[in-house]
Design an enzyme around this catalytic site. Structure first.
Site, mmCIF file in Angstrom:
data_model
loop_
_atom_site.group_PDB
_atom_site.id
_atom_site.type_symbol
_atom_site.label_atom_id
_atom_site.label_comp_id
_atom_site.label_asym_id
_atom_site.label_seq_id
_atom_site.Cartn_x
_atom_site.Cartn_y
_atom_site.Cartn_z
ATOM 1 N N LYS A 1 17.704 -23.909 -5.287
ATOM 2 C CA LYS A 1 17.451 -25.016 -5.915
ATOM 3 C C LYS A 1 17.786 -24.866 -7.374
ATOM 4 O O LYS A 1 17.994 -23.792 -7.987
ATOM 5 C CB LYS A 1 15.957 -25.332 -5.841
ATOM 6 C CG LYS A 1 14.898 -24.465 -6.464
ATOM 7 C CD LYS A 1 13.438 -24.919 -6.389
ATOM 8 C CE LYS A 1 12.343 -23.799 -6.979
ATOM 9 N NZ LYS A 1 11.004 -24.204 -7.039
ATOM 10 N N ARG B 1 -0.877 -29.121 -6.104
ATOM 11 C CA ARG B 1 0.389 -29.677 -6.698
ATOM 12 C C ARG B 1 0.913 -30.618 -5.608
ATOM 13 O O ARG B 1 1.303 -31.752 -5.638
ATOM 14 C CB ARG B 1 1.155 -28.635 -7.039
ATOM 15 C CG ARG B 1 2.606 -29.109 -7.639
ATOM 16 C CD ARG B 1 3.700 -27.976 -8.133
ATOM 17 N NE ARG B 1 4.115 -27.025 -7.079
ATOM 18 C CZ ARG B 1 5.120 -26.041 -7.316
ATOM 19 N NH1 ARG B 1 5.441 -25.789 -8.601
ATOM 20 N NH2 ARG B 1 5.361 -25.347 -6.165
ATOM 21 N N TYR C 1 19.362 -22.517 -41.145
ATOM 22 C CA TYR C 1 18.456 -23.639 -41.353
ATOM 23 C C TYR C 1 16.956 -22.988 -41.708
ATOM 24 O O TYR C 1 16.472 -22.141 -41.213
ATOM 25 C CB TYR C 1 18.330 -24.580 -40.250
ATOM 26 C CG TYR C 1 19.434 -25.339 -39.782
ATOM 27 C CD1 TYR C 1 19.735 -26.183 -40.701
ATOM 28 C CD2 TYR C 1 20.133 -25.119 -38.732
ATOM 29 C CE1 TYR C 1 20.910 -27.060 -40.351
ATOM 30 C CE2 TYR C 1 21.314 -25.700 -38.424
ATOM 31 C CZ TYR C 1 21.665 -27.111 -39.238
ATOM 32 O OH TYR C 1 22.892 -27.515 -38.805
#
EC number: 5.1.1.1
Length: 358
Positions: free
Chosen positions: A34, A130, A254
């Site tokens: 998958k 689930r 950054y």
């Protein structure tokens, strides 16, 4: 061409599948492919495995259609079943195995006029909460589907929540709930994911479902892939595209979060979070150049990241940089970022070319 590539070692993939089979002698194994084979490329992975794999498992019909195109005769399991009634017709045309995880899916199946019966895997919610039936609910659905014209094989499947945490009490509870249903007449049963394949022989049943282990990553926090005998399948490699000297007190990247504490030599690498390298990787996280580890310096940018080359004076422009692979295990990077190897592999983006070897 931008110097960044994900090299996929298909020989390692086959090794890992066969290792799963060795862990569970006399059992069959669905190779879980998958999510585009966990980011590795499902068509290529299936083509590499189709001569040795007993079957394949995917999450949805769209994924199954891709797999069927690569493996016309393979057994293919839809782990979540069908999401709407019309999908049952296509599943039958493709000759798929399907999970049935609630009464609605069972109703859709029984109402379908199919070209051929479907092999059904009744999904038990053994404790993960689930998907799936309760023990009693599954008994009722088994009675409904047994002998139905739309049903070929009637099988049992469930999924562990904590098999990757060895000794977790819930795993034993799930095994016990699963065992309650083994008195029913099922053709086949499946329970073991990668963690259970590797450490829970009592969970192997007739079919195992190796997933992350196929790709050379570990399901465990305390056991490395190397210790388990797994071989990494993907190596993510960039290159040094800039090198500069940075004086003491100057910052890199950054947010100016990394500041040079000594005269430093900083390299810029052709990989960033838009490629799938995690922005959450902290300064100090390792990459590998010339077989030697060097640390990240500052925040990961969208397209680049910086590394401290001060202790690797031989590094120069164009040198290859292993972001993860055999020398820098993906699980080590994942742990540094507070995530798991599964997430990193599946997040390698489409702009990173895959190169297949083996």
């Amino acid at each position: 061409m931008r110097p960044l590539v994900a090299t996929v070692d298909l020989t390692a993939l086959r090794h890992n599948y066969l290792l799963a089979k060795q862990c569970a002698p006399q059992r069959k194994a669905f190779a879980v492919v998958k999510a585009n084979a966990y980011g590795h490329g499902a068509p290529e992975a299936v083509t590499a495995l189709r001569e040795i794999a007993d079957g394949f498992a995917v999450a949805c019909l769209e994924e199954a259609e891709v797999i069927r195109g690569c493996a016309p005769e393979a057994r293919i399991l839809l782990l979540e079943g069908c999401f709407e009634p019309s999908e049952y017709l296509r599943a039958a045309e493709l000759g798929l195995d399907i999970a049935v995880q609630d009464a609605r899916q069972a109703d859709w199946l029984l109402a379908a006029d199919l070209a051929r019966p479907l092999n059904v895997w009744l999904k038990l919610d053994s404790g993960m909460h689930r998907l799936g039936f309760s023990v009693d609910g599954l008994r009722e659905c088994h009675a409904r589907l047994k002998g139905a014209a739309q049903v070929g094989e009637l099988n049992l499947i469930s999924h562990f929540a904590c098999a990757d945490e060895r000794g977790h009490a819930l795993t034993e509870t799930q095994l016990e709930r699963y065992a309650e249903l083994l008195e029913l007449p099922f053709e086949h049963c499946s329970l073991a994911n990668s963690a259970a394949v590797l450490t829970l022989p009592q969970a192997h049943m007739a079919w195992i479902r190796p997933g992350i282990m196929l790709y050379g990553a570990t399901p465990f926090a305390e056991l490395s892939a190397r210790e388990l005998g797994l071989k990494p399948v993907m190596t993510l490699t960039g290159a040094l595209i800039a090198v500069r000297d940075v004086p003491v007190g100057e910052s890199v990247g950054y947010g100016a979060s990394w500041v040079a504490q000594r005269p430093s030599r900083i390299g810029t690498v052709s990989c960033g979070y838009a490629d799938g390298y995690p922005r959450t990787a902290p300064s100090g996280t390792s990459v590998v150049i010339h077989g030697q580890r060097v640390p990240l310096a500052g925040r990961v940018s969208m397209d680049m990241l910086a590394v401290d080359l001060t202790d690797l004076p031989q590094a120069q422009l164009g040198d290859a940089v292993e972001l993860w692979g055999a020398q820098m295990p993906i699980d080590e990077l994942a742990q540094a970022c507070g995530t798991i190897g599964y997430e990193l592999l599946t997040k390698v983006t489409g702009r990173v070319p895959r190169r297949y070897i083996g």
